[in-house]
Design an enzyme around this catalytic site. Structure first.
Site, PDB file in Angstrom:
ATOM      1  N   CYS A  46       0.767  -1.104   0.033  1.00 21.41           N
ATOM      2  CA  CYS A  46      -0.048   0.057   0.115  1.00 21.41           C
ATOM      3  C   CYS A  46       0.954   1.086  -0.092  1.00 21.41           C
ATOM      4  O   CYS A  46       1.989   1.148   0.536  1.00 21.41           O
ATOM      5  CB  CYS A  46      -1.080  -0.005   1.341  1.00 21.41           C
ATOM      6  SG  CYS A  46      -1.788   1.336   1.427  1.00 21.41           S
ATOM      7  N   SER A  48       0.631   3.716   1.947  1.00 16.98           N
ATOM      8  CA  SER A  48       1.071   3.980   3.367  1.00 16.98           C
ATOM      9  C   SER A  48       2.147   3.370   3.829  1.00 16.98           C
ATOM     10  O   SER A  48       3.149   3.959   4.346  1.00 16.98           O
ATOM     11  CB  SER A  48       0.034   3.813   4.429  1.00 16.98           C
ATOM     12  OG  SER A  48      -1.162   4.183   3.870  1.00 16.98           O
ATOM     13  N   HIS A  51       4.921   5.272   2.074  1.00 18.82           N
ATOM     14  CA  HIS A  51       5.449   6.744   2.812  1.00 18.82           C
ATOM     15  C   HIS A  51       6.397   6.654   3.620  1.00 18.82           C
ATOM     16  O   HIS A  51       7.451   7.349   3.555  1.00 18.82           O
ATOM     17  CB  HIS A  51       4.210   7.181   3.477  1.00 18.82           C
ATOM     18  CG  HIS A  51       2.972   7.729   2.560  1.00 18.82           C
ATOM     19  ND1 HIS A  51       3.288   8.490   1.469  1.00 18.82           N
ATOM     20  CD2 HIS A  51       1.560   7.547   2.832  1.00 18.82           C
ATOM     21  CE1 HIS A  51       2.030   8.648   1.066  1.00 18.82           C
ATOM     22  NE2 HIS A  51       1.124   8.245   1.761  1.00 18.82           N
ATOM     23  N   HIS A  68       0.376  -3.783   6.281  1.00 16.34           N
ATOM     24  CA  HIS A  68      -0.445  -3.912   7.000  1.00 16.34           C
ATOM     25  C   HIS A  68      -1.722  -4.493   6.553  1.00 16.34           C
ATOM     26  O   HIS A  68      -2.842  -4.684   7.291  1.00 16.34           O
ATOM     27  CB  HIS A  68      -0.971  -2.095   7.525  1.00 16.34           C
ATOM     28  CG  HIS A  68      -1.243  -1.543   6.524  1.00 16.34           C
ATOM     29  ND1 HIS A  68      -0.255  -0.732   5.580  1.00 16.34           N
ATOM     30  CD2 HIS A  68      -2.343  -1.135   5.840  1.00 16.34           C
ATOM     31  CE1 HIS A  68      -0.716  -0.443   4.722  1.00 16.34           C
ATOM     32  NE2 HIS A  68      -2.067  -0.330   4.662  1.00 16.34           N
ATOM     33  N   CYS A 171      -7.295  -3.538   3.435  1.00 17.39           N
ATOM     34  CA  CYS A 171      -6.968  -2.140   3.465  1.00 17.39           C
ATOM     35  C   CYS A 171      -7.818  -1.362   2.162  1.00 17.39           C
ATOM     36  O   CYS A 171      -8.512  -0.580   2.581  1.00 17.39           O
ATOM     37  CB  CYS A 171      -5.679  -1.850   3.583  1.00 17.39           C
ATOM     38  SG  CYS A 171      -5.146   0.187   3.324  1.00 17.39           S
TER      39      CYS A 171
HETATM   40  N1  APR Z   1      -3.600  14.776  -8.875  1.00 15.95           N
HETATM   41  C1  APR Z   1      -4.092  13.696  -9.078  1.00 15.95           C
HETATM   42  N2  APR Z   1      -3.581  12.471  -8.967  1.00 15.95           N
HETATM   43  C2  APR Z   1      -2.507  12.429  -8.408  1.00 15.95           C
HETATM   44  C3  APR Z   1      -1.739  13.306  -7.978  1.00 15.95           C
HETATM   45  C4  APR Z   1      -2.183  14.619  -8.039  1.00 15.95           C
HETATM   46  N3  APR Z   1      -1.788  15.629  -7.855  1.00 15.95           N
HETATM   47  N4  APR Z   1      -0.668  12.904  -7.355  1.00 15.95           N
HETATM   48  C5  APR Z   1      -0.659  11.446  -7.551  1.00 15.95           C
HETATM   49  N5  APR Z   1      -1.712  10.953  -7.999  1.00 15.95           N
HETATM   50  C6  APR Z   1      -2.307   9.722  -8.333  1.00 15.95           C
HETATM   51  C7  APR Z   1      -1.348   8.698  -8.634  1.00 15.95           C
HETATM   52  O1  APR Z   1      -1.002   9.032 -10.202  1.00 15.95           O
HETATM   53  C8  APR Z   1      -1.795   7.528  -8.513  1.00 15.95           C
HETATM   54  O2  APR Z   1      -2.623   6.846  -9.426  1.00 15.95           O
HETATM   55  O3  APR Z   1      -2.827   9.237  -7.219  1.00 15.95           O
HETATM   56  C9  APR Z   1      -2.740   7.889  -7.122  1.00 15.95           C
HETATM   57  C10 APR Z   1      -2.165   7.154  -5.751  1.00 15.95           C
HETATM   58  O4  APR Z   1      -2.264   5.724  -5.796  1.00 15.95           O
HETATM   59  P1  APR Z   1      -1.321   4.847  -5.024  1.00 15.95           P
HETATM   60  O5  APR Z   1       0.115   5.435  -4.994  1.00 15.95           O
HETATM   61  O6  APR Z   1      -1.636   3.387  -5.654  1.00 15.95           O
HETATM   62  O7  APR Z   1      -1.930   4.753  -3.774  1.00 15.95           O
HETATM   63  P2  APR Z   1      -2.846   3.906  -2.718  1.00 15.95           P
HETATM   64  O8  APR Z   1      -2.100   2.619  -2.381  1.00 15.95           O
HETATM   65  O9  APR Z   1      -4.053   3.812  -3.567  1.00 15.95           O
HETATM   66  O10 APR Z   1      -3.204   4.959  -1.722  1.00 15.95           O
HETATM   67  C11 APR Z   1      -3.539   6.252  -1.567  1.00 15.95           C
HETATM   68  O11 APR Z   1      -4.287   6.311   0.543  1.00 15.95           O
HETATM   69  O12 APR Z   1      -3.742   4.764   2.129  1.00 15.95           O
HETATM   70  C12 APR Z   1      -3.585   5.999   1.611  1.00 15.95           C
HETATM   71  O13 APR Z   1      -1.199   6.392   2.194  1.00 15.95           O
HETATM   72  C13 APR Z   1      -2.484   5.967   1.148  1.00 15.95           C
HETATM   73  O14 APR Z   1      -2.034   8.306   0.859  1.00 15.95           O
HETATM   74  C14 APR Z   1      -2.136   6.967   0.098  1.00 15.95           C
HETATM   75  C15 APR Z   1      -3.669   7.098  -0.507  1.00 15.95           C
HETATM   76 ZN    ZN Z   2      -3.286   0.836   3.592  1.00 12.66          ZN
END
Ligand code: APR
Ligand code: ZN
Length: 367
Positions: A46, A48, A51, A68, A171
């Site tokens: 994930c 998270s 990060h 997690h 999650c």
């Molecule tokens: N505008 C639009 N889309 C964006 C931007 C932005 N400025 N920045 C990033 N993205 C998009 C990315 O291209 C990606 O498709 O956001 C998406 C994030 O997806 P993942 O990195 O796969 O993250 P995910 O595991 O879905 O988690 C998303 O939720 O649980 C929390 O910590 C986690 O903050 C994270 C969020």
């Molecule tokens: Zn998660």
């Protein structure tokens, strides 16, 4: 009981954001009192976890095992554990509940002061072979062949869900789906936007569709997310970088604003822009982890706008995991489509790299 022994197994250890995770031996103690020891089947990667891995979120609880989002079998239980036994199939749970306190009596929330989400007090539930305690991310740390947890940190699920892909219910599916259906409470015929189309955001898109939203605008800067967003129910895909005006202005002009905006990135600027896209009585659901202090004009809240937050869509894990599991078994929820890559524990750094490059939806570790 007495014949149980500590287990030595492999885990991916995090020490420093500039180093790859290293696969090392850890010792998992015998479960005492209300603890259970689980044997991992699979675990999702994930953002998270990312990060921490990439140093966006700092921790001094080192060394640490990340992870997690997990599916596991109970291997053994402590003497006070009554509801679980060896062989039960479980999902790991970041929002554990003691089920006795006042918070837990409030069925409308999943927060428990006593047992709940205390990322900063994450416990050490593993040891290195030299005896050094190892912390678990979200008090879990499932990138390890075995994990020792409190019984409330796992939820028993239907044994028919013993399929590797089902780890992501714990999650991504839970958070995304219930952020739309339970946290934002998307209503039929409404207009909703979901920003950030990772595994979390795509499940939020599906939740909007499930609740009958009429317009579902899926927003991402990565065009490769368009096709799958449409598959999960989006009625339109927008790349803000390809617009000639701010996305909130576009949404105001085309739809008069949105009833619901669901932020699934964790980006402060995006959260503030999403607020600006709301209709006067709209709801902004904060899902992504990140951002510092948000700025909203108070007067704009007074017309009836709401800003809502809550881990796992503010839904109790015991209810949510089982509801989603049933939807999967009935063929109502295409969870398999969201798992695009599979890795062994030894390949975990490659899995994180893929996520960083935006080249996967969800990667899972198969133990
Ligand atoms: N505008 C639009 N889309 C964006 C931007 C932005 N400025 N920045 C990033 N993205 C998009 C990315 O291209 C990606 O498709 O956001 C998406 C994030 O997806 P993942 O990195 O796969 O993250 P995910 O595991 O879905 O988690 C998303 O939720 O649980 C929390 O910590 C986690 O903050 C994270 C969020
Ligand atoms: Zn998660």
């Amino acid at each position: 009981m007495s014949q149980l022994k500590a287990i030595t197994c492999k885990a991916a250890i995090f020490r420093d954001a500039n180093q790859p995770l290293s696969i090392e031996s850890v010792i998992i103690d015998v479960p005492l009192a209300d603890h259970v020891r689980i044997k991992m089947i699979s675990a999702g990667i994930c953002a998270s976890d990312g990060h921490i891995k990439w140093g966006h979120m700092k921790t001094s609880n080192l060394p640490m095992v990340l992870g997690h989002e997990g599916l596991a079998l109970v291997e053994s239980v402590g003497p006070e554990v009554k509801q679980l036994q060896a062989g039960d199939l479980v999902l790991t749970n970041i929002m554990s509940q003691c089920d006795q306190c006042k918070d837990c009596q409030d069925r409308s929330s999943n927060f428990c002061e006593k047992d709940g989400f205390q990322i900063r007090n994450a416990s050490t539930n593993k040891k290195l072979e030299d005896g050094t305690g190892v912390w678990g991310f979200c008090r879990l740390g499932v990138f390890s062949e075995y994990v020792l947890l409190k019984q409330s940190q796992v939820v028993k699920i239907d044994p028919r869900l013993n399929k590797e892909n089902c780890c992501i219910i714990s999650c991504a599916v839970m958070t995304g789906f219930f952020s739309a259906t339970n946290l934002a409470k998307v209503s039929p015929n409404s207009t909703a936007c979901v920003i950030g189309l990772g595994a979390i955001g795509l499940n939020a898109v599906f939740g909007c569709k499930f609740n009958g939203a009429q317009n579902i605008i899926a927003i991402d800067i990565n065009n490769s997310k368009k096709a799958i967003a449409l598959e999960f129910g989006a009625t339109e895909f927008v790349n803000p970088q390809e617009l000639d005006r701010p996305v909130e202005q576009y949404l105001k002009e085309k739809y008069g604003g949105v009833h619901y905006a669901i932020e699934c990135i964790g980006n402060q600027g995006v959260m503030e822009s999403a607020f600006k896209a709301l209709k006067p009585t709209g709801t902004l659901a904060l899902v992504g982890v990140g951002g510092k202090t948000l700025n909203f004009p108070a007067i704009e809240m007074l017309t009836g706008r709401t800003v809502a937050g809550g881990f796992l869509g503010k839904k109790r894990s015991d209810e949510g995991f089982n509801q989603l599991g049933e939807m999967y078994l009935n063929g109502q929820y295409n969870i398999d489509r969201l798992v695009t890559h599979r890795f062994s524990l030894e390949q975990i750094n490659d899995a994180f790299q893929l996520l960083k490059e935006g080249k996967c939806i969800r990667s899972i570790i198969v133990f």
